[in-house]
Design an enzyme around this catalytic site. Structure first.
Site, PDB file in Angstrom:
ATOM      1  N   SER B 139       0.854  -1.185   0.000  1.00  0.00           N
ATOM      2  CA  SER B 139       0.000   0.000   0.000  1.00  0.00           C
ATOM      3  C   SER B 139       0.887   1.232   0.000  1.00  0.00           C
ATOM      4  O   SER B 139       2.003   1.203   0.520  1.00  0.00           O
ATOM      5  CB  SER B 139      -0.882   0.019   1.255  1.00  0.00           C
ATOM      6  OG  SER B 139      -1.460   1.308   1.421  1.00  0.00           O
ATOM      7  N   TYR B 152      -1.381  -1.018  10.179  1.00  0.00           N
ATOM      8  CA  TYR B 152      -1.539  -1.316   8.750  1.00  0.00           C
ATOM      9  C   TYR B 152      -0.283  -0.902   7.971  1.00  0.00           C
ATOM     10  O   TYR B 152       0.232  -1.661   7.136  1.00  0.00           O
ATOM     11  CB  TYR B 152      -2.767  -0.555   8.224  1.00  0.00           C
ATOM     12  CG  TYR B 152      -3.140  -0.835   6.801  1.00  0.00           C
ATOM     13  CD1 TYR B 152      -3.764  -2.032   6.443  1.00  0.00           C
ATOM     14  CD2 TYR B 152      -2.895   0.100   5.796  1.00  0.00           C
ATOM     15  CE1 TYR B 152      -4.133  -2.288   5.133  1.00  0.00           C
ATOM     16  CE2 TYR B 152      -3.259  -0.143   4.485  1.00  0.00           C
ATOM     17  CZ  TYR B 152      -3.876  -1.332   4.158  1.00  0.00           C
ATOM     18  OH  TYR B 152      -4.235  -1.570   2.861  1.00  0.00           O
TER      19      TYR B 152
END
Lengths: 77, 245
Positions: B139, B152
């Site tokens: 990401s 995350y």
């Protein structure tokens, strides 16, 4: 025993591309036969396939020489 | 352009927007696909939509045993796994000072540890085959950080470091390991954002729009293809110019 040794030697010669007479009992895969760490993993995979056995990772780490391999496989069979 | 006829691919998180698009793209290029995810219904629906060459393999990625079994199930179903796409991911956002151990661990387990286990499970047969493609979906947040997403971001940055290390180890065996790092993509995960959050994000995107799942899938398709055989350890950023590396 000798049958195991012959079959193991054949795999080592083919995989590492070394002369057969270099593959002695005390020959270390990494120090004497030019294997890298990935080659040793692949040798163990080839042994497992040839002899129909499972060689767990902690046992694989103890197989340093041609003699170690022959001994381990003979006992595992 | 990219032909994956005869290749087999395992895609995790295939019940989600990006995972579904990835599965469709690989399948469209001729690959046989194994669709994994936690929710069976969307997987079945996708498999029905794809028709032939699609298998459904539900798996809870927070269950270590189930994760270890998944590559074996995929090999049973398809004969091999030539391409692994680790796409599944969860978020449990909280400001760092309030982030619980459980919020941290569950995200690391699903996003990073399961990726490690699945890579381990497929790499042996890939070494034997002297061919393999692993594509890990990271990401942009793994590269830039993001408030509220320490867990995350850590998991996604961890994927990049792990992928590069594995890439080194197996490069000589014809196996490539790469990451795709999406920016803000239209999915259920980003639908949760309200308009002011979306406007704030789009203000940072030079292309001034969200990305589409198909645009991520196209990047994965490239990295999975024979044509990308000299690309390994790379991270392909697909983010509309939001962050340029």
């Amino acid at each position: 025993m000798s049958d195991v040794a012959d079959r193991v030697r054949k795999i080592v010669v083919e995989h590492l591309g070394v002369e057969e007479d270099k593959v002695t009992d005390s020959a270390s895969f990494i120090d004497d036969l030019g294997a890298d760490s990935l080659d040793t993993v692949e040798l163990v995979m080839a042994f497992e396939e040839e002899f129909g056995i499972e060689i767990p990772d902690d046992a694989a780490e103890t197989i340093q020489t041609f003699g170690d391999a022959v001994k381990f496989i003979s006992e595992a069979q | 352009m990219f032909d994956l006829t005869g290749k087999t691919a395992l895609v995790t998180g295939a019940s989600g927007g990006i995972g579904g698009a990835i599965a469709k793209a690989l399948h469209g290029a001729g690959a046989t696909v194994a669709l994994s995810g936690t929710r069976v219904e969307p997987l079945e629906a996708l498999a029905a939509d794809l028709g032939e060459r699609a298998h459904v393999l539900p798996c809870n990625l927070s269950d270590a045993e189930a994760v270890t079994a998944l590559p074996k199930q995929a090999i049973e179903a398809m004969g091999s796994v030539d391409i692994l796409v680790n796409n599944a991911g969860i978020t449990r956002d909280n400001i760092f000072m309030r982030m619980s151990d459980d919020e941290w661990q569950s995200v690391l387990d699903v996003n990073l540890t399961s990726t490690m286990r699945l890579c381990k499970g497929v790499i042996r047969p890939m070494m034997k085959a002297r061919w393999g493609r692993i594509v890990n979906i990271s990401s942009i947040v793994g590269a830039t950080g993001n408030p509220g997403q320490a867990n995350y971001a850590a998991s996604k940055a961890g994927m990049v470091g792990m992928s590069k290390s594995i890439a080194y180890e197996v490069a000589s065996r014809g196996i490539t390991v790469n990451c795709v790092a999406p920016g803000f993509i239209t999915t259920a995960m980003t639908d949760k954002l309200d308009d002011s959050q979306k406007d704030a994000i789009l203000g940072q995107v030079p292309m001034a729009r969200m990305g589409e799942a198909e645009e991520i899938a196209a990047a994965v398709l490239y990295l999975a293809s024979p044509e990308a055989g000299y690309v390994t350890g790379a991270t392909l950023h697909v983010n509309g110019g939001m962050a340029m590396y």
